[in-house]
Write a protein that holds these residues in place. Structure first.
Motif, PDB file in Angstrom:
ATOM      1  N   PHE A  63      24.200 -12.689  20.736  1.00  0.00           N
ATOM      2  CA  PHE A  63      23.750 -13.463  19.577  1.00  0.00           C
ATOM      3  C   PHE A  63      24.554 -14.755  19.458  1.00  0.00           C
ATOM      4  N   THR A  64      25.856 -14.656  19.592  1.00  0.00           N
ATOM      5  CA  THR A  64      26.727 -15.828  19.478  1.00  0.00           C
ATOM      6  C   THR A  64      26.397 -16.866  20.548  1.00  0.00           C
ATOM      7  N   LEU A  65      26.084 -16.420  21.754  1.00  0.00           N
ATOM      8  CA  LEU A  65      25.717 -17.349  22.826  1.00  0.00           C
ATOM      9  C   LEU A  65      24.391 -18.050  22.548  1.00  0.00           C
ATOM     10  N   LEU A  66      23.437 -17.315  21.977  1.00  0.00           N
ATOM     11  CA  LEU A  66      22.099 -17.857  21.755  1.00  0.00           C
ATOM     12  C   LEU A  66      22.013 -18.731  20.506  1.00  0.00           C
ATOM     13  N   GLN A  67      22.840 -18.465  19.517  1.00  0.00           N
ATOM     14  CA  GLN A  67      22.763 -19.140  18.226  1.00  0.00           C
ATOM     15  C   GLN A  67      22.712 -20.666  18.309  1.00  0.00           C
TER      16      GLN A  67
END
Length: 154
Positions: A63-67
């Motif tokens: 999630f953190t990478l995609l945000q």
């Protein structure tokens, strides 16, 4: 057999090799392989890498990478997919809601670039549905220019 093709960075070979490694229970090797292509800047690698992380208990990291890539419709879709396991549905909903301007209506699915408001509405409706807020999802979908796209009635 795939190693020489993977060594060239050919994405099709990388995906095939990562799939085999994951299928053989060697997820860490698959993650390392796709991370290398992501770090090299391959345009499709981030989605593949993030989904692989999420499938193997690292959905928060995914999630953190995609945000930061919420404006890319493919990556936004992946973000919504990994948000539930990451416990980040509210964060995903806030990111998507910010991309739906008041009063905006697309006349066609191709009216906007990047993450168009119509796609953001569909993804936000998915999050509402996931949390049992069916009426909110339906109301949101009725704000779209079209409710049927690619033979799918949302």
């Amino acid at each position: 057999m795939l190693a020489p093709y993977v060594a060239t960075g050919w994405w099709t070979a990388v995906v095939a090799a990562a799939g085999l490694l994951e299928g053989w229970g060697r997820a860490d090797e698959a993650i390392t392989l796709t991370r290398a292509r992501m770090e090299a800047g391959h345009p499709l690698a981030l989605e593949s890498y993030a989904r692989l992380l999420a499938r193997h208990g690292r959905s928060g990291e995914a999630f953190t990478l995609l945000q930061p890539h919420i404006d890319d419709s493919f990556l936004a879709t992946a973000l919504v997919d990994v948000a539930a396991d990451a416990g980040r549905d509210d964060d995903a909903a806030a990111l998507l809601a910010a991309r739906v301007p008041d009063g905006h209506r697309c006349d066609s699915p191709w009216c906007c670039r990047g993450l168009d408001p119509d796609t953001a509405i569909g993804l936000l409706a998915t999050l509402h549905e996931r949390h049992g807020r069916i009426d909110d999802a339906i109301t949101l979908l009725h704000t779209r220019g079209a409710t049927c796209l690619n033979n799918r009635d949302h």
